[in-house]
Design a protein around this motif. Structure first.
Motif, mmCIF file in Angstrom:
data_model
loop_
_atom_site.group_PDB
_atom_site.id
_atom_site.type_symbol
_atom_site.label_atom_id
_atom_site.label_comp_id
_atom_site.label_asym_id
_atom_site.label_seq_id
_atom_site.Cartn_x
_atom_site.Cartn_y
_atom_site.Cartn_z
ATOM 1 N N ARG A 722 4.079 -3.330 -10.951
ATOM 2 C CA ARG A 722 2.976 -3.671 -10.042
ATOM 3 C C ARG A 722 2.949 -5.176 -9.777
ATOM 4 O O ARG A 722 2.899 -5.970 -10.727
ATOM 5 C CB ARG A 722 1.663 -3.233 -10.668
ATOM 6 C CG ARG A 722 0.410 -3.586 -9.866
ATOM 7 C CD ARG A 722 -0.819 -3.273 -10.695
ATOM 8 N NE ARG A 722 -2.039 -3.731 -10.045
ATOM 9 C CZ ARG A 722 -2.841 -2.957 -9.323
ATOM 10 N NH1 ARG A 722 -2.540 -1.684 -9.159
ATOM 11 N NH2 ARG A 722 -3.945 -3.435 -8.782
ATOM 12 N N SER A 724 1.726 -8.680 -9.547
ATOM 13 C CA SER A 724 0.562 -9.205 -10.244
ATOM 14 C C SER A 724 0.254 -10.657 -9.892
ATOM 15 O O SER A 724 -0.901 -11.055 -9.836
ATOM 16 C CB SER A 724 0.777 -9.084 -11.759
ATOM 17 O OG SER A 724 -0.237 -9.713 -12.485
ATOM 18 N N LYS A 725 1.310 -11.448 -9.654
ATOM 19 C CA LYS A 725 1.065 -12.893 -9.487
ATOM 20 C C LYS A 725 2.215 -13.528 -8.709
ATOM 21 O O LYS A 725 3.332 -13.021 -8.667
ATOM 22 C CB LYS A 725 0.955 -13.552 -10.861
ATOM 23 C CG LYS A 725 2.196 -13.358 -11.730
ATOM 24 C CD LYS A 725 1.982 -13.844 -13.152
ATOM 25 C CE LYS A 725 3.207 -13.527 -14.024
ATOM 26 N NZ LYS A 725 3.031 -13.940 -15.424
ATOM 27 N N ASP A 753 5.626 -9.303 -11.622
ATOM 28 C CA ASP A 753 4.687 -8.377 -12.246
ATOM 29 C C ASP A 753 4.020 -9.091 -13.428
ATOM 30 O O ASP A 753 4.251 -10.281 -13.665
ATOM 31 C CB ASP A 753 5.375 -7.070 -12.644
ATOM 32 C CG ASP A 753 6.421 -7.249 -13.749
ATOM 33 O OD1 ASP A 753 6.478 -8.325 -14.385
ATOM 34 O OD2 ASP A 753 7.209 -6.307 -13.967
ATOM 35 N N GLU A 754 3.221 -8.348 -14.180
ATOM 36 C CA GLU A 754 2.443 -8.968 -15.247
ATOM 37 C C GLU A 754 3.327 -9.584 -16.330
ATOM 38 O O GLU A 754 2.977 -10.572 -16.966
ATOM 39 C CB GLU A 754 1.501 -7.926 -15.859
ATOM 40 C CG GLU A 754 0.492 -8.511 -16.832
ATOM 41 C CD GLU A 754 -0.492 -7.458 -17.317
ATOM 42 O OE1 GLU A 754 -0.218 -6.258 -17.117
ATOM 43 O OE2 GLU A 754 -1.525 -7.837 -17.882
ATOM 44 N N ALA A 818 -9.387 -8.292 -3.620
ATOM 45 C CA ALA A 818 -9.819 -8.109 -5.003
ATOM 46 C C ALA A 818 -8.670 -7.698 -5.906
ATOM 47 O O ALA A 818 -8.665 -8.020 -7.098
ATOM 48 C CB ALA A 818 -10.936 -7.061 -5.056
ATOM 49 N N GLN A 819 -7.671 -7.004 -5.350
ATOM 50 C CA GLN A 819 -6.578 -6.492 -6.176
ATOM 51 C C GLN A 819 -5.223 -7.099 -5.791
ATOM 52 O O GLN A 819 -4.188 -6.585 -6.204
ATOM 53 C CB GLN A 819 -6.515 -4.958 -6.045
ATOM 54 C CG GLN A 819 -7.661 -4.227 -6.707
ATOM 55 C CD GLN A 819 -7.508 -4.176 -8.218
ATOM 56 O OE1 GLN A 819 -6.590 -4.742 -8.782
ATOM 57 N NE2 GLN A 819 -8.426 -3.497 -8.890
ATOM 58 N N THR A 820 -5.215 -8.155 -5.020
ATOM 59 C CA THR A 820 -3.929 -8.750 -4.609
ATOM 60 C C THR A 820 -3.431 -9.725 -5.669
ATOM 61 O O THR A 820 -4.204 -10.227 -6.499
ATOM 62 C CB THR A 820 -4.070 -9.473 -3.262
ATOM 63 O OG1 THR A 820 -5.104 -10.463 -3.362
ATOM 64 C CG2 THR A 820 -4.384 -8.505 -2.150
ATOM 65 N N PRO A 821 -2.135 -10.020 -5.681
ATOM 66 C CA PRO A 821 -1.572 -10.930 -6.681
ATOM 67 C C PRO A 821 -2.230 -12.307 -6.644
ATOM 68 O O PRO A 821 -2.649 -12.787 -5.588
ATOM 69 C CB PRO A 821 -0.097 -11.009 -6.281
ATOM 70 C CG PRO A 821 0.174 -9.715 -5.590
ATOM 71 C CD PRO A 821 -1.095 -9.402 -4.851
ATOM 72 N N SER A 822 -2.304 -12.924 -7.814
ATOM 73 C CA SER A 822 -2.975 -14.216 -7.946
ATOM 74 C C SER A 822 -2.104 -15.353 -7.441
ATOM 75 O O SER A 822 -0.878 -15.252 -7.371
ATOM 76 C CB SER A 822 -3.348 -14.459 -9.411
ATOM 77 O OG SER A 822 -2.182 -14.484 -10.217
#
Length: 888
Positions: A722, A724-725, A753-754, A818-822
């Motif tokens: 997923r 993530s950033k 991803d994370e 709200a749920q998009t990569p940082s």
């Protein structure tokens, strides 16, 4: 500190910036020459200033723009190197502007040099140009790849007040000078502008002459040659041409010192000269060096050659140092090449190199020239053919330092003008090309004939003779294609492995271009031409195409199967590059336009011997190991591994293991390894579904490399999950960003991803913001900012300002949610320039602005469909004719 601040304040008030710091010694990492030389430490007999800053720019023709009182307050403020456009990422097919542009610059000569002889050097201006100083025409030039030198003491220069220089540059098609072919029928782009560095130089009336100022006979500047080179001894000859511009005879001393990297003098000598007034003379000194440290691609040792002119009191009146490498290349035909007195029992494998870069065209600053050379040398490339023209001093410096042989071609591509003036301009280009570059350690040979061109036999003979006249080294190499006019007299013959050419000559052979295999000369579809955006399988096809003889005639395997007479070859091309007559960029590079590696890059890198001194110096590990499989739903079941290990064990999902060793029947150094039927994406899914607490290593591929029976390296590949950033990375290749307005920092936003694995299959839009002492190139242009994620990354180029400090780079989602990569932020510090610069403060107020804010715009006329068809037919015929000639 207070005195320094006061000095800087006074200099600002006087209307120019004069930064005195310059590092006289070898610092860690690369250093660049200034106008082809390095200033003597703690000596101002010869002073050098950057002239890159404070220019004003106008696209299009402008009447009276050369006049001193012309109003230029609304012109764009730019720094050099400067291209006429910020280009889209894909700028082939005549997208770039062609036409007239103007530059103007206001400047004042520093007080401390007004009594000296002053000269101004433009390293290159594209196309035709006219240069005016204070309204007076002082120089005109035709050609876009070689220096223009102006003697300021012979023009109307003001020493106590402001001056204005105006430059008209025109990159329009013009058959009267090389390359000559119109860009819409050319396989590369001319681009435009004052696209290389500009220098102001101050010397005394008695001085070493400038090699770039051409005269009828060779000899300007300093010329270094070698004889009887071996690991035991080397004969070094240094010839120096000295000018006396006073009216009376001057009694001076010529002094030469050769120093090693630690500053120890390994050879020195001097000679007394009596120079008549207003004349020049050449004198030489010979040295025998015992146990020399020889220049070789795998250990490119450079000495410092200090050349000085002293008066009768032994005070230095002029001088500088250059970095030279002691080497000998001898071609022995069927016995191959001897390097430094010993057989070269390997193949000289490399690539071709154009000078363009994404967005900025040919306006490539010194640091990106270094990055190019470093990236290619790290891939094991040991020779570059500089297609199809001489390139920048900075790039040649980098090749010297990194150990990359170069073949320098004169400007030209599939075009000949029968007007005698065209040949005369080519002869002039050949002379200047040799004089500018002859002392570079990296020089392997010269290509004095226009590429793939039917030229007259007398031209070929004259071109060959000029090269050997300008470079009288007995091992001077001039190259040309087999079957071209007078090809038999040349020293190195371009041909392909296992062609019939070996039947007709005993001379050494080399392949100037290999690896490309198009369907025809118009469509240009090829398994070698793969955009990074097309993903994994196309990249695997490209890499296999370069390795496997079942794909194409010329490849790594074919070269290593060939006899010693075939020395090696240069891949076409090292990176993706723009083209003139074709709407598609050339995608056959092993890296893309931003120098991001493809799988083919890893193939090249894996061909290096783990015992190479270059790897041992540059790499923490001598071994390369790369898993060419991103474990996506679309990745192939067969897993390809590129390595220079003896064997590799592959562990899949933490339990399945198998070992493969290279096919010993193949001749290439390290054939790719193929692990059959290993990866299936559904296996990862099954593991996760069956046990949510599954060991994360199970959903991975791990390769373990072995050498001499021992584990030497391991790498693990995990699938990107997923998004993530965003993660910002930059590749400065050992350089510190300099606040000179020219340094360009390439930055990449990775989608991760994370766990930090790159998510290659993602097409989000990334927006870049730059704060502080940096300028985002093309910050508001479509396709540049925001930029789509391509194969896991989005690129950006940031230009430094003229003020040292910190710049802040922010990468964020174009459409945050709200749920998009940082987002991510990267901080980079820039340091003060090391070379002084002359410019007016009134014309650098853009420090926080965009250096090249204008979007690209079409300058040339758009062709009709019928005209396009005729041109393509002509291009195809030119290529077909050349291929027929080479097979005769």
């Amino acid at each position: 500190m207070k005195n320094l601040r006061l000095l800087l304040l006074l200099l600002f008030i006087s209307g120019f910036t004069f930064l005195l710091a310059q590092n006289p010694f070898h610092a860690p990492g690369p250093i660049f020459s200034t106008d082809g030389f390095f200033k003597l430490p703690d000596n101002n007999s010869r002073m050098i200033f950057s002239f890159n800053n404070g220019w004003l720019y106008h696209k299009g023709n402008m009447e009276n723009a050369q006049l001193t009182n012309f109003v230029d307050s609304n012109w764009q403020q730019v720094q050099l190197p400067h291209g006429v456009d910020i280009l889209p990422e894909e700028a082939s097919g005549g997208v770039n502007y062609q036409g007239v542009v103007w530059y103007r610059k206001h400047f004042t000569i520093p007080q401390e040099i007004i009594s000296k002889k002053l000269s101004l050097t433009f390293e290159a201006i594209m196309g035709k140009c006219s240069i005016y100083i204070n309204g007076n025409l002082v120089a005109t030039h035709k050609g876009g790849y070689l220096p223009i030198v102006i003697d300021l003491t012979k023009v109307n220069i003001h020493l106590q007040r402001s001056n204005v220089i105006a430059v008209m540059a025109d990159n329009s098609d013009d058959p009267s000078y090389p390359p000559g072919k119109p860009q819409y029928a050319l396989d590369f782009c001319y681009f435009g502008g004052i696209y290389r560095n500009t220098w102001l130089e101050a010397t005394n009336p008695v001085h070493i002459t400038n090699a770039n100022i051409l005269k009828d006979t060779p000899g300007n500047g300093v010329f270094v040659s070698f004889d009887h080179v071996s690991k035991e001894t080397a004969n070094v000859k240094v010839a120096v041409n000295t000018m006396n511009e006073t009216h009376r005879t001057q009694k001076v001393w010529m002094s030469v010192q050769l120093k090693d990297k630690e500053g120890n003098v390994v050879a020195e000598g001097e000679r007394k000269l009596n120079l008549k007034g207003n004349s020049n003379a050449t004198d030489s000194l010979n040295f025998l060096i015992k146990n020399p440290l020889l220049w070789h691609p795998d250990h490119p040792y450079l000495y410092d050659l200090y050349t000085t002119i002293l008066d009768n009191n032994k005070k230095i009146v002029d001088g500088y140092y250059q970095r030279i490498g002691i080497k000998s290349v001898v071609l022995k035909g069927k016995d191959g090449m001897y390097l430094n007195g010993a057989p070269f029992n390997d193949k000289l494998m490399g690539a071709n190199h154009h000078q363009d870069y994404a967005y900025i065209g040919n306006a490539v600053p010194d640091n990106l020239a270094w990055n190019d050379a470093k990236k290619l040398r790290d891939a094991g490339i040991r020779i570059l053919r500089l297609s199809h023209y001489p390139q920048s001093n900075a790039f040649m410096d980098a090749c010297d330092e990194l150990g990359i042989f170069t073949i320098l071609p004169t400007p030209g591509w599939q075009f000949w003008n029968k007007n005698p003036s065209f040949a005369e301009l080519m002869y002039s280009d050949i002379r200047q090309m040799v004089r500018q570059n002859r002392n570079h350690a990296c020089i392997f040979g010269w290509e004095p004939i226009p590429n793939e061109t039917r030229y007259p036999a007398d031209f070929a003979r004259n071109a060959y003779n000029i090269v050997h006249q300008e470079d009288p080294n007995k091992n001077c190499i001039a190259a040309c294609d087999y079957g071209s006019a007078n090809w038999q007299m040349f020293d190195l013959i371009y041909a392909h492995p296992f062609s019939d050419v070996a039947k007709y000559t005993d001379k050494c052979l080399f392949t100037r271009e290999w690896g490309d295999d198009v369907d025809n000369w118009s469509a240009h579809n090829s398994p070698s031409r793969v955009s990074l955006a097309w993903g994994e399988v196309p990249q695997l096809v490209q890499a296999q195409h370069y390795a496997d003889p079942t794909y194409t005639y010329d490849c790594w395997e074919r070269f290593y199967e060939s006899p010693k007479q075939m020395l090696g070859g240069c891949l076409w091309h090292s990176f993706d590059t723009q083209r003139g007559y074709h709407p598609d960029p050339f995608y056959g590079g092993i890296v893309d336009m931003f120098r991001q590696p493809k799988y083919a890059y890893e193939l090249f890198k894996s061909q290096q011997s783990p015992n190479s001194p270059y790897i041992q110096k540059e790499e923490p590990s001598r071994y390369n190991l790369f898993i060419a499989n991103i474990m996506s739903p679309f990745s192939p079941a067969d897993v390809t591994v590129y390595t220079n290990c003896d064997s590799v064990k592959l562990i899949a999902y933490g339990k399945d293991s198998m070992t493969e060793a290279p096919n010993k029947s193949l001749m290439m150094p390290h054939p790719p390894l193929l692990f059959k039927n290993v990866f299936h994406f559904m296996n990862i899914k099954d593991l996760i579904i069956k046990d949510k607490n599954t060991n994360p290593d199970w959903s991975s591929l791990t390769a373990i490399g072995y050498a001499n029976g021992k584990e030497v390296i391991s790498v693990t590949r995990k699938p990107g999950k997923r998004p993530s950033k965003l993660k910002l990375v930059t590749y400065l290749e050992g350089l510190k960003p300099t606040a000179d307005g020219s340094f360009i920092i390439p930055v990449f936003a990775q989608m991760q991803d994370e766990q930090g694995n790159i998510k290659y299959l993602n097409e989000a839009l990334v927006h870049f913001t730059v704060k502080g002492e940096g300028i985002l190139i093309g910050k508001d242009l479509p396709g540049i900012n925001p930029h789509k994620i391509i194969w896991g990354t989005a690129p950006a180029l940031i230009r430094t300002t003229l003020k040292a400090g910190r710049l802040e780079i922010i990468a964020s989602m174009q459409y945050p949610g709200a749920q998009t990569p940082s987002a991510d932020t990267l901080y980079i510090a820039t340091e003060a320039r090391k070379t002084p610069s002359i410019f007016s403060l009134d014309y650098v107020n853009h420090i926080k602005g965009d250096n090249s804010k204008e979007a690209f715009s079409q300058g040339a006329d758009i062709l009709s469909d019928q005209e396009k068809k005729k041109i393509l037919e002509r291009v195809s015929q030119d290529q077909t004719d050349f291929m027929k000639d080479s097979k005769k």
